[in-house]
Design a protein around this motif. Structure first.
Motif, PDB file in Angstrom:
ATOM      1  N   PRO A 104       0.807  -1.285  -0.011  1.00  0.00           N
ATOM      2  CA  PRO A 104       0.031   0.093   0.093  1.00  0.00           C
ATOM      3  C   PRO A 104       0.786   1.316   0.005  1.00  0.00           C
ATOM      4  O   PRO A 104       0.337   2.363  -0.688  1.00  0.00           O
ATOM      5  N   ALA A 105       1.983   1.018   0.775  1.00  0.00           N
ATOM      6  CA  ALA A 105       2.634   2.630   0.821  1.00  0.00           C
ATOM      7  C   ALA A 105       3.333   2.802  -0.569  1.00  0.00           C
ATOM      8  O   ALA A 105       3.236   4.009  -0.876  1.00  0.00           O
ATOM      9  N   ILE A 106       3.773   1.926  -1.298  1.00  0.00           N
ATOM     10  CA  ILE A 106       4.395   2.210  -2.644  1.00  0.00           C
ATOM     11  C   ILE A 106       3.094   2.632  -3.602  1.00  0.00           C
ATOM     12  O   ILE A 106       3.379   3.433  -4.411  1.00  0.00           O
ATOM     13  N   ARG A 107       2.017   1.826  -3.340  1.00  0.00           N
ATOM     14  CA  ARG A 107       0.819   2.143  -4.307  1.00  0.00           C
ATOM     15  C   ARG A 107       0.491   3.760  -4.279  1.00  0.00           C
ATOM     16  O   ARG A 107      -0.181   4.237  -4.789  1.00  0.00           O
ATOM     17  N   THR A 108       0.622   4.094  -2.980  1.00  0.00           N
ATOM     18  CA  THR A 108       0.061   5.374  -2.350  1.00  0.00           C
ATOM     19  C   THR A 108       1.011   6.588  -3.394  1.00  0.00           C
ATOM     20  O   THR A 108       0.634   7.598  -3.567  1.00  0.00           O
TER      21      THR A 108
END
Ligand code: FAD
Length: 290
Positions: A104-108
């Protein structure tokens, strides 16, 4: 390790970004989410003298749904696409695939267009792009041009983009009514790059398959489409010729061995994932038809 020194440019328009890219030529790189580029810089695998940071460019952060396509701007983050209910309703494969991209952090932060421009064979969205007949909108000093996804990728981390060009958006093609899609991949840990993955589109007439296509992750040097229609057309949903599908996938993919998995294992995974995803997607079609 830290990146080599560079000049940071912060254009406010596409025209300004193209002007800087034109000026700096091969010594420049577009910076979008930075989730692939910054590690490359920090490991000094590349040392561009100029970064053209497009994060302040107006008008690149929208998702538009039309009867023909889902248009995703160059600053739409993977997470934004994942959350977009209109995009998911129009082309379910987008959400089915993008939720497998990293963590999720990278997709953000990371952008969907950036993952196409980066052209990593382990990326999920390049496979989706070729399977949906996507078109990339490219701006450069010679004007704008449109590039079909199936001609965009030249090899691992290599595309037809010139150094002075910027991808402004991608238009993922909507699939014909009645087409069902599925996506699956296998990774050593959740969020890791896939050892192998597959995106599938199946069309049916009642309980009979009329067409089926697949595109792969991590097992082909560039994303391309395997048309399984000749193997599957006319087959009934309950009795699909899965051995023939396995053979077709094994013949099509061309994986490499690395520290994570051997080529034979990846080939086997690709075939198994295709068979399972085909069966579950077809089962969805059967439920939908009921
Ligand atoms: P950037 O890092 O900013 O740029 C990447 C490259 O594309 C650069 O060469 C840049 O110049 C170029 N570029 C970017 N945007 C444009 C544009 N609009 N026009 C022209 N060139 C452009 N990705 C996956 O697909 N699947 C994964 O499982 C996955 N796992 C990851 C795990 C980790 C730990 C990390 C750090 C990253 C992972 N990624 C994965 C990569 C992630 O999806 C990136 O966000 C994506 O590949 C690149 O998008 P970005 O916006 O961050 O691009």
């Amino acid at each position: 390790m830290k990146a080599a020194p560079f000049v940071h440019h912060a254009p406010r328009t596409v025209e300004e970004a193209v002007a800087v890219l034109t000026q700096v030529g091969h010594d420049g790189k577009v910076l979008a989410g930075g989730q692939s580029l910054v590690p490359v810089l920090n490991m000094r695998l590349a040392s561009p003298g100029h970064l053209v940071d497009i994060n302040g460019v107006a008008g690149l952060d929208t998702v538009e749904v039309t009867p023909e396509h889902v248009r995703v701007g160059a600053l739409v983050r993977h997470a934004g696409l994942e959350r977009h209910d209109g995009a998911a309703a129009a082309l379910p494969l987008l959400r089915q695939a993008v939720r497998h991209v990293a963590h999720p952090a990278i997709r953000t932060r990371g952008t969907t267009v950036g993952s196409l421009a980066h052209a990593d064979p382990a990326g999920e969205m390049p496979a989706v792009a070729v399977l949906t007949g996507a078109v990339l909108e490219v701006a450069g000093p010679r004007g704008t041009r449109e590039v079909a996804a199936d001609g965009f990728f030249l090899g691992p981390l290599e595309t037809v983009l010139e150094a002075d060009e910027l991808v402004v958006a991608v238009r993922f093609g909507r699939l014909p009514a009645g087409t069902r899609t599925g996506f699956a991949e296998s990774a050593r840990r959740s969020g890791d790059y896939a050892l192998a993955g597959v995106a599938i589109a199946v069309s049916t007439d009642g309980d009979t398959v009329t067409g089926a296509r697949a595109a792969f992750v991590s097992v082909t040097p560039v994303p391309d489409v395997l048309d399984l229609t000749s193997v599957l057309a006319g087959a009934r949903l309950g009795t699909l010729p899965l051995d023939a599908v396995t053979e077709a996938v094994r013949a099509h993919v061309d994986p490499e061995s690395d520290i994570h998995a051997g080529a034979d294992y990846r080939r086997m995974l690709a075939a198994e994932l295709t068979v399972r995803t085909l069966v579950s997607t077809a089962a969805g079609a059967q439920e939908g038809a009921a």
